[in-house]
Design an enzyme around this catalytic site. Structure first.
Site, PDB file in Angstrom:
ATOM      1  N   ASP A  74       5.408  -1.484  12.511  1.00 52.72           N
ATOM      2  CA  ASP A  74       4.941  -2.491  11.559  1.00 52.72           C
ATOM      3  C   ASP A  74       5.540  -2.274  10.177  1.00 52.72           C
ATOM      4  O   ASP A  74       5.837  -1.142   9.779  1.00 52.72           O
ATOM      5  CB  ASP A  74       3.418  -2.447  11.445  1.00 52.72           C
ATOM      6  CG  ASP A  74       2.734  -3.271  12.521  1.00 52.72           C
ATOM      7  OD1 ASP A  74       3.412  -3.688  13.475  1.00 52.72           O
ATOM      8  OD2 ASP A  74       1.508  -3.471  12.411  1.00 52.72           O
ATOM      9  N   ASP A  75       5.681  -3.385   9.454  1.00 54.92           N
ATOM     10  CA  ASP A  75       6.088  -3.413   8.046  1.00 54.92           C
ATOM     11  C   ASP A  75       7.609  -3.304   7.891  1.00 54.92           C
ATOM     12  O   ASP A  75       8.336  -3.164   8.857  1.00 54.92           O
ATOM     13  CB  ASP A  75       5.382  -2.322   7.235  1.00 54.92           C
ATOM     14  CG  ASP A  75       3.872  -2.393   7.356  1.00 54.92           C
ATOM     15  OD1 ASP A  75       3.350  -3.482   7.657  1.00 54.92           O
ATOM     16  OD2 ASP A  75       3.209  -1.363   7.150  1.00 54.92           O
ATOM     17  N   HIS A 101       5.067 -10.483  10.843  1.00 47.29           N
ATOM     18  CA  HIS A 101       3.920  -9.750  10.303  1.00 47.29           C
ATOM     19  C   HIS A 101       3.442 -10.392   9.004  1.00 47.29           C
ATOM     20  O   HIS A 101       2.925  -9.720   8.127  1.00 47.29           O
ATOM     21  CB  HIS A 101       4.332  -8.292  10.068  1.00 47.29           C
ATOM     22  CG  HIS A 101       3.198  -7.314  10.014  1.00 47.29           C
ATOM     23  ND1 HIS A 101       2.081  -7.402  10.831  1.00 47.29           N
ATOM     24  CD2 HIS A 101       2.999  -6.214   9.241  1.00 47.29           C
ATOM     25  CE1 HIS A 101       1.264  -6.400  10.558  1.00 47.29           C
ATOM     26  NE2 HIS A 101       1.792  -5.671   9.589  1.00 47.29           N
ATOM     27  N   HIS A 144       1.849 -10.117   3.746  1.00 42.48           N
ATOM     28  CA  HIS A 144       1.072  -8.980   4.253  1.00 42.48           C
ATOM     29  C   HIS A 144      -0.353  -8.983   3.724  1.00 42.48           C
ATOM     30  O   HIS A 144      -1.041  -7.969   3.709  1.00 42.48           O
ATOM     31  CB  HIS A 144       1.747  -7.634   3.946  1.00 42.48           C
ATOM     32  CG  HIS A 144       1.278  -6.529   4.859  1.00 42.48           C
ATOM     33  ND1 HIS A 144       0.369  -5.564   4.468  1.00 42.48           N
ATOM     34  CD2 HIS A 144       1.583  -6.235   6.143  1.00 42.48           C
ATOM     35  CE1 HIS A 144       0.142  -4.724   5.467  1.00 42.48           C
ATOM     36  NE2 HIS A 144       0.864  -5.117   6.500  1.00 42.48           N
ATOM     37  N   HIS A 166       4.006   3.388  11.845  1.00 44.20           N
ATOM     38  CA  HIS A 166       4.361   2.863  10.522  1.00 44.20           C
ATOM     39  C   HIS A 166       5.388   3.788   9.855  1.00 44.20           C
ATOM     40  O   HIS A 166       5.042   4.565   8.966  1.00 44.20           O
ATOM     41  CB  HIS A 166       3.125   2.764   9.626  1.00 44.20           C
ATOM     42  CG  HIS A 166       2.109   1.773  10.062  1.00 44.20           C
ATOM     43  ND1 HIS A 166       1.133   2.060  10.989  1.00 44.20           N
ATOM     44  CD2 HIS A 166       1.898   0.480   9.691  1.00 44.20           C
ATOM     45  CE1 HIS A 166       0.369   1.001  11.174  1.00 44.20           C
ATOM     46  NE2 HIS A 166       0.815   0.022  10.397  1.00 44.20           N
TER      47      HIS A 166
END
Length: 243
Positions: free
Chosen positions: A58-59, A108, A112, A204
């Site tokens: 993610d991210d 995503h 955010h 992450h």
């Protein structure tokens, strides 16, 4: 009579508080649930006996992309990257590298921000803006969606249902536990010990300053391979589910 009225006021006040508290608690549970939502499909693990697993990140993208790609390339593993729209704008070349390396790209959101108590227009714009950025980079496969922090309530699942998308979550996230996240070895052991056929693992590494997560990726992959697991992207898992 006055005392009777006061008692009724107290009763109504207490009842109202309990109702509000109960509704709030229920909303919190639903918002954080990995297996339930009111609308559409939600996936946190593939129901299968086959030893397959999806590795998801993610991210980002961020300056850590080259380091992550180097590990995945050496291990011959394809992963799913759920990218943030405003980070794609900052690091378009890093995002492009993920696509050129054959990895799956997911949405995503652009901001955010947690997709809870947001308007339908906000949700639609935030998701579609990121879809457009991903497409502009030349990504042609299905774009899966994962909400920030896994939070969802009513409007987000409703929008996803109406646009034929699922809420993609996870069943293993070592980074969410401070004690486990404190070392690469603990991250590896947690994932390997808790994996199940069809698991979706979330890591992450994009802003990993201490290096615990990035340094765990290789050992985690090796540990899962030693247990007989093979790696799939989220799209590949969903195709298995639908076959």
């Amino acid at each position: 009579m006055k005392k009777l009225i006061n008692k009724k006021v107290v009763y109504v006040t207490i009842t109202t508080f309990l109702i509000i508290f109960s509704l709030g608690f229920a909303a919190l549970k639903i918002m954080n649930s990995r297996t339930f939502q009111f609308y559409g499909g939600i996936v946190n693990r593939l129901n299968t006996e086959e030893k397959v697993v999806a590795l998801t990140f993610d991210d980002g993208p961020s300056e850590k992309v080259d380091e992550i790609l180097s590990i995945l390339n050496k291990e011959n593993v394809k992963a799913t990257f759920f990218l943030i729209g405003n980070e794609i704008e900052k690091y378009p070349q890093e995002a492009k590298k993920l696509i050129l390396a054959g990895h799956e790209i997911g949405n995503h959101t652009y901001s955010h921000n947690r997709m809870v108590f947001k308007s339908p227009a906000y949700i639609k714009k935030d998701i579609e803006r990121t879809d457009s950025l991903i497409r502009e980079l030349g990504y042609n496969d299905t774009i899966q969606f994962r909400p920030p922090n896994g939070k969802k309530l009513l409007l987000l699942p409703y929008h996803l249902k109406n646009t034929n998308r699922k809420t993609i979550l996870w069943d293993i996230e070592p980074n969410s536990y401070h004690e486990i996240n404190s070392s690469s070895e603990k991250i590896i052991n947690y994932a390997v010990d808790n994996v199940k056929p069809g698991s979706i693992i979330l890591l992450h590494p994009m802003y990993d300053e201490e290096g615990n997560t990035i340094n765990a990726v290789k050992g985690l992959i090796e540990g899962l391979k030693a247990k007989g697991y093979t790696f799939k992207t989220v799209n590949e898992l969903l195709k298995m589910q639908n076959s």
